[in-house]
Design a protein around this motif. Structure first.
Motif, PDB file in Angstrom:
ATOM      1  N   LYS A  48      46.160  48.619  36.463  1.00 34.75           N
ATOM      2  CA  LYS A  48      46.029  48.390  37.904  1.00 34.75           C
ATOM      3  C   LYS A  48      44.887  49.231  38.462  1.00 34.75           C
ATOM      4  O   LYS A  48      44.701  50.386  38.060  1.00 34.75           O
ATOM      5  CB  LYS A  48      47.345  48.767  38.605  1.00 34.75           C
ATOM      6  N   SER A 129      54.337  46.874  39.292  1.00 40.30           N
ATOM      7  CA  SER A 129      53.095  46.336  38.724  1.00 40.30           C
ATOM      8  C   SER A 129      53.030  46.577  37.216  1.00 40.30           C
ATOM      9  O   SER A 129      52.558  45.724  36.456  1.00 40.30           O
ATOM     10  CB  SER A 129      51.880  46.980  39.391  1.00 40.30           C
ATOM     11  N   ARG A 132      55.274  44.130  35.415  1.00 41.83           N
ATOM     12  CA  ARG A 132      54.642  42.800  35.426  1.00 41.83           C
ATOM     13  C   ARG A 132      53.465  42.742  34.455  1.00 41.83           C
ATOM     14  O   ARG A 132      53.236  41.722  33.799  1.00 41.83           O
ATOM     15  CB  ARG A 132      54.178  42.457  36.848  1.00 41.83           C
ATOM     16  N   ASP A 174      49.526  41.707  42.561  1.00 42.24           N
ATOM     17  CA  ASP A 174      50.441  41.306  41.490  1.00 42.24           C
ATOM     18  C   ASP A 174      50.608  39.795  41.423  1.00 42.24           C
ATOM     19  O   ASP A 174      50.593  39.110  42.456  1.00 42.24           O
ATOM     20  CB  ASP A 174      51.831  41.935  41.695  1.00 42.24           C
TER      21      ASP A 174
END
Length: 311
Positions: A48, A129, A132, A174
């Motif tokens: 991220k 996040s 995921r 996301d």
């Protein structure tokens, strides 16, 4: 007042600092603690990019050739430190051990107050996040997206629970079509009753508002589809009250929620020898019971150590 002071420490102070002040855990955790002598493959990936910088997953994979047809379970660890301090290194021993057992393990960075000037809502967002990301990269990682485990200690245990239970605070970047809910949880003295701590003026206005506290309280959101969990606490840890509440609610819903306690041990006890070995073995047994691992734990039980009590 003594109760409030203890809770304040358990919520905000990093685990190493807290343990230095605990009578039965005076030594800081050793950075050279290892639960295995076997080598594992390591790498870092950026999962991220935030306005405060890149966040990485520090990945530990089984050594040797991984066949394409093999889909391994994956565990994501979140460090503790009151959403203010901490480092991914806290769970490296557990990650390395599970990698030798055939699980892909990742220790996650996430935004914290002292480094990124952010509040717990961003930490929750980052944890979701991370889950995921590993699901979305299952093929690349060689993992089974239906065998994802969220784990962590203290504030990190709270974040792991939030990935399973909290619907608030999803990152705009996301892919919401990918679930952030793990298939199982391994929680080490997690903070689970955040709204209660806030109302008792333990969390403090500097970290969150009441609205945020209520939105990130895992105990408020248990449901029939909450994944199975194993939870570790020392009986001298004031945060155990939130764990007791979680287990009671989970069992009323017919969920699997195992509570294992260490008599008279304080917050963060699992970071120290020999309890790091004891809890890692119990974690192994729990994951084996779910079909995520096979055979007996390869980590030997330390001799002469009191066992964990099942509650």
């Amino acid at each position: 007042m003594k109760l409030i002071a203890c809770l304040l420490l358990a919520t905000f102070v990093s685990l190493p600092a807290l343990a230095q002040n605990a009578k039965k855990a005076k030594k800081a955790p050793k950075e050279d603690i290892k639960l295995t002598s076997e080598a594992v493959k390591t790498r870092e990936v950026v999962y991220k990019t935030t306005p405060q910088g890149e966040l990485k997953l520090h990945v530990f994979s089984p050594s040797g050739e991984v066949q394409a047809a093999v889909q391994r379970p994956c565990v994501v660890f979140f460090f503790g430190g009151g959403w203010k301090n901490g480092t991914f290194k806290q769970f490296v021993p557990q990650a390395e051990y599970l990698a030798t057992r055939g699980i892909v393990a990742a220790c996650a960075d996430y935004r914290i107050l002292n480094q990124h000037k952010t509040l717990p809502d961003k930490a929750v967002e980052d944890a979701k996040s991370a889950i995921r990301w590993v699901r979305g990269h299952a093929v690349e990682l060689g993992i089974d997206p239906n065998k994802v485990i969220a784990s962590g200690g203290s504030a990190g245990g709270h974040l792991a629970a939030c990935t399973a239970l909290v619907s608030a605070y999803d990152a705009e970047s996301d892919d919401k079509s990918i679930s952030a809910k793990p298939n199982a949880m391994v929680l080490f003295n997690p903070a689970l009753n955040i709204s209660t701590l806030y109302k008792e003026r333990v969390t403090g206005e500097a970290l969150m508002t009441l609205e945020m506290a209520e939105a990130i309280t895992p105990n408020s959101f248990l449901s029939k589809d909450t994944p199975p969990a194993i939870i570790f606490f020392g009986t001298a840890d004031k945060l155990k009250l939130g764990g007791d509440e979680y287990v009671k609610k989970a069992r009323e819903l017919g969920l699997r929620a195992e509570m294992w306690s260490a008599k008279d041990m304080p917050h963060g006890f699992f970071n120290r020898e020999p309890w790091i070995q004891v809890t890692a073995r119990k974690m192994d047994e729990f994951l084996a019971s779910l079909g995520y691992l096979g055979g007996e734990p390869t980590l030997k039980a330390p001799e002469g150590v009191p066992s964990l009590d099942k509650e």
